[in-house]
Design a protein around this motif. Structure first.
Motif, PDB file in Angstrom:
ATOM      1  N   GLY A 158       0.797  -1.214   0.000  1.00 47.11           N
ATOM      2  CA  GLY A 158       0.000   0.000   0.000  1.00 47.11           C
ATOM      3  C   GLY A 158       0.831   1.265   0.000  1.00 47.11           C
ATOM      4  N   SER A 159       2.147   1.111  -0.207  1.00 47.94           N
ATOM      5  CA  SER A 159       3.031   2.280  -0.256  1.00 47.94           C
ATOM      6  C   SER A 159       3.560   2.440  -1.679  1.00 47.94           C
ATOM      7  CB  SER A 159       4.186   2.107   0.739  1.00 47.94           C
ATOM      8  OG  SER A 159       4.893   0.910   0.475  1.00 47.94           O
ATOM      9  N   ASP A 160       4.621   3.244  -1.839  1.00 45.35           N
ATOM     10  CA  ASP A 160       5.171   3.548  -3.168  1.00 45.35           C
ATOM     11  C   ASP A 160       4.052   3.949  -4.133  1.00 45.35           C
ATOM     12  OD1 ASP A 160       7.737   3.186  -2.430  1.00 45.35           O
ATOM     13  OD2 ASP A 160       8.040   1.270  -3.420  1.00 45.35           O
ATOM     14  N   GLU A 161       3.174   4.814  -3.659  1.00 46.29           N
ATOM     15  CA  GLU A 161       2.032   5.219  -4.482  1.00 46.29           C
ATOM     16  C   GLU A 161       2.463   6.184  -5.584  1.00 46.29           C
ATOM     17  OE1 GLU A 161      -1.707   5.927  -2.892  1.00 46.29           O
ATOM     18  OE2 GLU A 161      -1.408   4.799  -1.047  1.00 46.29           O
ATOM     19  N   ILE A 162       1.922   5.961  -6.773  1.00 46.94           N
ATOM     20  CA  ILE A 162       2.180   6.815  -7.929  1.00 46.94           C
ATOM     21  C   ILE A 162       0.832   7.299  -8.449  1.00 46.94           C
ATOM     22  CG2 ILE A 162       3.128   6.922 -10.263  1.00 46.94           C
ATOM     23  CD1 ILE A 162       5.110   4.720  -9.412  1.00 46.94           C
ATOM     24  N   ASP A 163       0.695   8.616  -8.610  1.00 47.17           N
ATOM     25  CA  ASP A 163      -0.597   9.215  -8.920  1.00 47.17           C
ATOM     26  C   ASP A 163      -1.019   9.027 -10.367  1.00 47.17           C
ATOM     27  OD1 ASP A 163      -0.606  10.261  -6.289  1.00 47.17           O
ATOM     28  OD2 ASP A 163       0.588  11.978  -6.960  1.00 47.17           O
ATOM     29  N   LEU A 164      -0.064   8.977 -11.287  1.00 47.04           N
ATOM     30  CA  LEU A 164      -0.378   8.937 -12.712  1.00 47.04           C
ATOM     31  C   LEU A 164       0.532   7.957 -13.436  1.00 47.04           C
ATOM     32  CD1 LEU A 164      -1.724  10.146 -15.310  1.00 47.04           C
ATOM     33  CD2 LEU A 164       0.156  11.810 -15.340  1.00 47.04           C
ATOM     34  N   VAL A 165      -0.091   7.009 -14.132  1.00 49.16           N
ATOM     35  CA  VAL A 165       0.616   6.122 -15.053  1.00 49.16           C
ATOM     36  C   VAL A 165      -0.169   6.139 -16.360  1.00 49.16           C
ATOM     37  CG1 VAL A 165       1.473   3.798 -15.506  1.00 49.16           C
ATOM     38  CG2 VAL A 165       1.381   4.638 -13.149  1.00 49.16           C
ATOM     39  N   ALA A 166       0.447   6.653 -17.421  1.00 44.08           N
ATOM     40  CA  ALA A 166      -0.206   6.744 -18.731  1.00 44.08           C
ATOM     41  C   ALA A 166       0.616   5.975 -19.751  1.00 44.08           C
ATOM     42  CB  ALA A 166      -0.340   8.211 -19.156  1.00 44.08           C
ATOM     43  N   ILE A 167      -0.039   5.036 -20.435  1.00 41.66           N
ATOM     44  CA  ILE A 167       0.649   4.088 -21.320  1.00 41.66           C
ATOM     45  C   ILE A 167       0.114   4.209 -22.744  1.00 41.66           C
ATOM     46  CG2 ILE A 167       1.130   1.638 -21.753  1.00 41.66           C
ATOM     47  CD1 ILE A 167       2.326   2.537 -19.144  1.00 41.66           C
ATOM     48  N   ASN A 168       1.024   4.250 -23.705  1.00 38.02           N
ATOM     49  CA  ASN A 168       0.675   4.094 -25.121  1.00 38.02           C
ATOM     50  C   ASN A 168       1.424   2.863 -25.618  1.00 38.02           C
ATOM     51  OD1 ASN A 168       0.735   4.164 -28.013  1.00 38.02           O
ATOM     52  ND2 ASN A 168       0.210   6.332 -27.959  1.00 38.02           N
ATOM     53  N   GLU A 169       0.711   1.728 -25.725  1.00 37.35           N
ATOM     54  CA  GLU A 169       1.360   0.462 -26.059  1.00 37.35           C
ATOM     55  C   GLU A 169       1.773   0.379 -27.522  1.00 37.35           C
ATOM     56  OE1 GLU A 169      -1.462  -2.439 -24.751  1.00 37.35           O
ATOM     57  OE2 GLU A 169      -0.792  -2.346 -22.652  1.00 37.35           O
ATOM     58  N   VAL A 170       1.117   1.169 -28.385  1.00 35.17           N
ATOM     59  CA  VAL A 170       1.476   1.157 -29.806  1.00 35.17           C
ATOM     60  C   VAL A 170       2.814   1.856 -30.025  1.00 35.17           C
ATOM     61  CG1 VAL A 170       0.814   1.952 -32.110  1.00 35.17           C
ATOM     62  CG2 VAL A 170      -0.927   1.036 -30.560  1.00 35.17           C
ATOM     63  N   GLU A 171       2.968   3.016 -29.406  1.00 37.80           N
ATOM     64  CA  GLU A 171       4.189   3.790 -29.590  1.00 37.80           C
ATOM     65  C   GLU A 171       5.252   3.492 -28.540  1.00 37.80           C
ATOM     66  OE1 GLU A 171       3.256   7.919 -29.872  1.00 37.80           O
ATOM     67  OE2 GLU A 171       1.945   7.671 -31.623  1.00 37.80           O
TER      68      GLU A 171
END
Length: 435
Positions: free
Chosen positions: A376-389
């Protein structure tokens, strides 16, 4: 207030109207109350005669009487007296063989209170008459669980009958900027965040604030929590219809979530209620709660958290329901003071939602989420992925940019980065300045 956004929906609905000149159409439009379904429908269907009927919780004969009168006024058709909606609908289908028109049945699920056999009767009549009909039938509903049951349950008669479906969503962040800019050209990002925090982009709520000149953070909070405010009883009225006799347990669980209890264990500890079945219903049947798993977790992962997906509901349970004793004695200043005192902390969490939504709306990413480890630690607010590029954005979101530490964020991101070796990765800080 002028009409905003919905350009794609308008275009699609106008195309359906045009198609109905040759082929009968049954369009289902759903969305939570106050989202703007009726306004959208009235804006979209202007090319042919338009009959709008609100299905109230009334007797079947009274509903028939009211609809007959509206048809007489809008189409000039004298239909006589009816006590059965099935018989009336059969006549409507006959009329549509010679007149192309739109019939809107709003809050359609309420037919259940008049006569539950209406749905099966409509199915028989539709199936036997639609090939010769030119009816543009539009069915609306805002009680999500009941509309879902009517049209998604394979055992229900109207399952599979619609020709198009629309789920109307709240306004985008860019539309909220446009609206607020029209009413307050000098708005601050805190004004914008507060508008998003209270309304979540729900059209009616935005309109209520704007027409009452509540266009700054402070005035929005005072207007929302003022004596006689439109918003005070809003969630209670909406959700008691959904939950029925179990509303007390559901309200307790939603209050726990709004207070920051996001796991089943935390909710049980807070409420004393075993939340499993209620949470499942809130997620799947009522569409009020969202189940979250951190990025890289599989479907079977136990690292599950829950949150209220609707910003207004979250705000209502966090402040209005929590301080309902003060609300009952009309001490609204007490509630306002509580919001102002908690504003920076609470709006910080809402800012994270806003930024993730903003990234989704760019259309550049196929996954936008957040992350936390198994502890429940090492929290990251934003992860945005573009799998094509093969591109990846990892972000820390803070109201104050000076509190962002990119070195710490990079250390937290090690597991994610190791899964994306060779990708174009960016580690960024996002603050109020980036709204």
């Amino acid at each position: 207030m002028k009409f905003y956004d919905r350009t794609e929906e308008l275009e699609a609905l106008k195309k359906i109207e045009k198609t109905s000149a040759k082929y009968a159409q049954m369009t289902i439009i759903t969305g939570r109350r106050r989202i703007g379904k009726t306004t959208l429908i009235r804006k979209a269907f202007t090319g042919i005669p338009f009959v709008y009927f609100f299905v109230g919780k009334k007797s079947e004969s009274l509903l028939c009487k009211e609809l007959v009168e509206i048809i007489r006024e809008e189409l000039g058709e004298e239909l006589g007296d009816f006590t059965s909606f099935a018989r009336l609908f059969a006549v409507i289908m006959s009329i549509s063989k010679r007149i192309n028109f739109t019939l809107v049945l709003d809050e359609f699920q309420n037919f259940k209170y008049a006569n539950e056999s209406v749905f099966a009767d409509m199915q028989d009549i539709w199936d036997s008459s639609k090939d010769d009909s030119r009816l543009n039938l539009v069915i609306c509903g805002s009680i999500y669980s009941k509309m879902k049951r009517i049209f998604d349950d394979k055992d229900e008669p109207l399952y599979g009958r619609c020709t198009a479906r629309f789920r109307i969503k709240p306004f985008t962040t860019s539309t909220l900027k446009e609206i607020l800019g029209d009413f307050n050209p000098d708005y601050t990002n805190d004004d914008l965040l507060c508008l998003y925090m209270i309304t979540g982009g729900v059209a009616k709520y935005v309109e209520q604030l704007m027409i009452n000149d509540a266009v700054t953070k402070d005035s929005m909070i005072r207007s929302t929590l003022g004596l006689g405010s439109y918003f005070i009883d809003e969630a209670r009225e909406m959700l008691t219809d959904e939950f029925g006799k179990d509303y007390g347990n559901y309200f307790s669980i939603l209050a726990a979530l709004a207070a920051g209890n996001t796991t089943r264990g935390e909710i049980k500890s807070y409420t004393g209620i075993e939340p499993g079945g209620f949470l499942d219903n809130l997620e799947k049947d009522y569409d009020i709660v969202r189940k979250m798993r951190p990025y890289l977790s599989g479907e079977g992962s136990k690292k599950v958290r829950y949150e209220i997906s609707d910003n207004f509901m979250n705000f209502w349970f966090r402040f209005i329901y929590k301080y309902r004793s003060a609300v009952e004695i009309q001490n609204m200043k007490y509630v306002q003071d509580k919001v102002f005192a908690d504003y920076e902390t609470y709006s910080g969490h809402i800012l994270e939602r806003y930024i993730r939504q903003q990234y989704r709306e760019t259309g550049l990413y196929n996954v936008v989420t957040n992350y936390w480890d198994k502890y429940g630690s090492d929290e990251i607010d934003l992860v945005a992925i573009n799998e094509v590029e093969h591109s990846l954005v990892i972000g820390e979101v803070k109201r104050n940019p000076e509190k962002i530490n990119l070195e710490t964020l990079k250390k937290k991101s090690a597991k994610i980065l190791s899964h994306h070796n060779g990708w174009n990765s960016r580690i960024i800080g996002v603050s109020m300045e980036d709204m």
